[in-house]
Write an enzyme that holds these catalytic residues in place. Sequence first.
Site, short mmCIF file in Angstrom:
data_model
loop_
_atom_site.label_atom_id
_atom_site.label_comp_id
_atom_site.label_asym_id
_atom_site.label_seq_id
_atom_site.Cartn_x
_atom_site.Cartn_y
_atom_site.Cartn_z
NE ARG A 95 -86.91 56.82 0.67
CZ ARG A 95 -85.76 56.48 0.08
NH1 ARG A 95 -84.62 57.04 0.46
NH2 ARG A 95 -85.76 55.61 -0.89
NE ARG A 129 -81.07 49.74 -7.29
CZ ARG A 129 -81.58 50.77 -6.60
NH1 ARG A 129 -81.03 51.96 -6.67
NH2 ARG A 129 -82.65 50.59 -5.87
NE ARG A 162 -81.64 48.39 -2.93
CZ ARG A 162 -81.88 49.69 -2.87
NH1 ARG A 162 -80.94 50.55 -3.24
NH2 ARG A 162 -83.04 50.14 -2.46
NE ARG A 173 -87.49 50.69 -3.32
CZ ARG A 173 -86.58 50.29 -4.20
NH1 ARG A 173 -86.66 49.10 -4.75
NH2 ARG A 173 -85.58 51.08 -4.51
P1 ADP Z 1 -81.42 55.83 -6.94
O1 ADP Z 1 -80.27 55.97 -5.99
O2 ADP Z 1 -82.08 57.15 -7.25
O3 ADP Z 1 -82.41 54.78 -6.54
P2 ADP Z 1 -79.47 54.58 -8.78
O4 ADP Z 1 -78.37 55.57 -8.97
O5 ADP Z 1 -79.20 53.41 -7.93
O6 ADP Z 1 -80.82 55.35 -8.34
O7 ADP Z 1 -79.90 54.09 -10.24
C1 ADP Z 1 -80.93 53.11 -10.43
C2 ADP Z 1 -80.53 52.18 -11.58
O8 ADP Z 1 -80.55 52.93 -12.81
C3 ADP Z 1 -79.12 51.60 -11.47
O9 ADP Z 1 -79.15 50.29 -11.99
C4 ADP Z 1 -78.26 52.52 -12.34
O10 ADP Z 1 -77.14 51.83 -12.90
C5 ADP Z 1 -79.24 52.93 -13.41
N1 ADP Z 1 -79.02 54.31 -13.88
C6 ADP Z 1 -78.60 55.38 -13.15
N2 ADP Z 1 -78.54 56.50 -13.91
C7 ADP Z 1 -78.94 56.12 -15.14
C8 ADP Z 1 -79.10 56.83 -16.39
N3 ADP Z 1 -78.84 58.13 -16.48
N4 ADP Z 1 -79.53 56.12 -17.45
C9 ADP Z 1 -79.80 54.80 -17.36
N5 ADP Z 1 -79.68 54.07 -16.22
C10 ADP Z 1 -79.26 54.74 -15.12
P1 ADP Z 2 -83.83 53.94 -3.57
O1 ADP Z 2 -83.01 53.22 -4.55
O2 ADP Z 2 -85.26 53.57 -3.58
O3 ADP Z 2 -83.62 55.42 -3.57
P2 ADP Z 2 -82.64 53.69 -0.91
O4 ADP Z 2 -81.43 52.87 -0.93
O5 ADP Z 2 -82.50 55.17 -0.79
O6 ADP Z 2 -83.47 53.30 -2.18
O7 ADP Z 2 -83.61 53.22 0.25
C1 ADP Z 2 -83.93 51.85 0.44
C2 ADP Z 2 -84.90 51.72 1.60
O8 ADP Z 2 -84.30 52.21 2.82
C3 ADP Z 2 -86.19 52.50 1.48
O9 ADP Z 2 -87.18 51.82 0.73
C4 ADP Z 2 -86.59 52.68 2.96
O10 ADP Z 2 -87.13 51.48 3.47
C5 ADP Z 2 -85.24 52.89 3.62
N1 ADP Z 2 -84.88 54.31 3.70
C6 ADP Z 2 -83.83 54.93 3.09
N2 ADP Z 2 -83.80 56.24 3.37
C7 ADP Z 2 -84.86 56.47 4.20
C8 ADP Z 2 -85.38 57.63 4.83
N3 ADP Z 2 -84.82 58.84 4.67
N4 ADP Z 2 -86.47 57.48 5.62
C9 ADP Z 2 -87.05 56.29 5.80
N5 ADP Z 2 -86.62 55.15 5.22
C10 ADP Z 2 -85.54 55.24 4.42
#
Ligand code: ADP
Ligand code: ADP
Length: 220
Positions: A95, A129, A162, A173
């Site tokens: 990140r 989400r 969350r 973020r």
């Molecule tokens: P990330 O891990 O990159 O933060 P997530 O996979 O958790 O993203 O997806 C974020 C939100 O968007 C979730 O509520 C998920 O169900 C939704 N989502 C994921 N892919 C799609 C898509 N292709 N179109 C619409 N909504 C999506």
């Molecule tokens: P997103 O849906 O935004 O992709 P993640 O579940 O990947 O969320 O991350 C949630 C939180 O966990 C981030 O906002 C950060 O606080 C922490 N985090 C996750 N991965 C990392 C990383 N590689 N370095 C620093 N903080 C992290």
Amino acid sequence: MGGNGPLNVTQQRLLLLGPPGAGKGTQSVRLAEEYDVEHVTTGDALRANKEMETDHGTPREYMDAGELVPDPVVNEIVVEALAEADGFVLDGYPRNLSQAEFLDDMVNLDLAAFLSVPEAELVRRLTGRRVCPDCGATYHVEFAPPEAAGVCDGCGGELTQRNDDTEETVRERLRVYEENTAPVVQYYREVGNLVEVDGTGSPDEVFAGLREMVESNDAV
Ligand code: ADP
Ligand code: ADP
Ligand code: ZN
């Protein structure tokens, strides 16, 4: 691949990059299943250890504010997870540039894929989400709803939001992403094997795009 097929000598080592809400988690789960590799996600690992005391405080203090957890804490999680994984899809790491350099010294990646999604769509995805606290499944109230409102299809768990998926923390973020993580994408564009996949279609369409990239990468 069937049990009598050729040995899968080298398992895929994949990296999914993209802003919060791009669909990294959703697609990583599918890729891990398709290619029989580990899903390594720092976000889930940190959420499971939110109250852990470290030299830098607890992960919660950073996560609830939408800030990055300090590198030493996160790097250690990744070292341990990758040591146990043959192949993997890495989600949520690196990140920042220092994490990217740390990762570079540790493994060679087969493919880094960037999921591109416009910011307005990211906010809609993140604020809608819902997650299952019992099995980790991800839903969306509008785009990926469970069969029964508020209940996990897979395990019957009660879905929750969350606490960093509020509009205010989502904005922070996205700012942290632009400042710290966008340079990582640029870094892979310059030195790595970066491919860009349109993340705006349905989850099935996005997955098809990713799979195509993995398979065409194999042929090279
Ligand atoms: P990330 O891990 O990159 O933060 P997530 O996979 O958790 O993203 O997806 C974020 C939100 O968007 C979730 O509520 C998920 O169900 C939704 N989502 C994921 N892919 C799609 C898509 N292709 N179109 C619409 N909504 C999506
Ligand atoms: P997103 O849906 O935004 O992709 P993640 O579940 O990947 O969320 O991350 C949630 C939180 O966990 C981030 O906002 C950060 O606080 C922490 N985090 C996750 N991965 C990392 C990383 N590689 N370095 C620093 N903080 C992290
Ligand atoms: Zn569940």
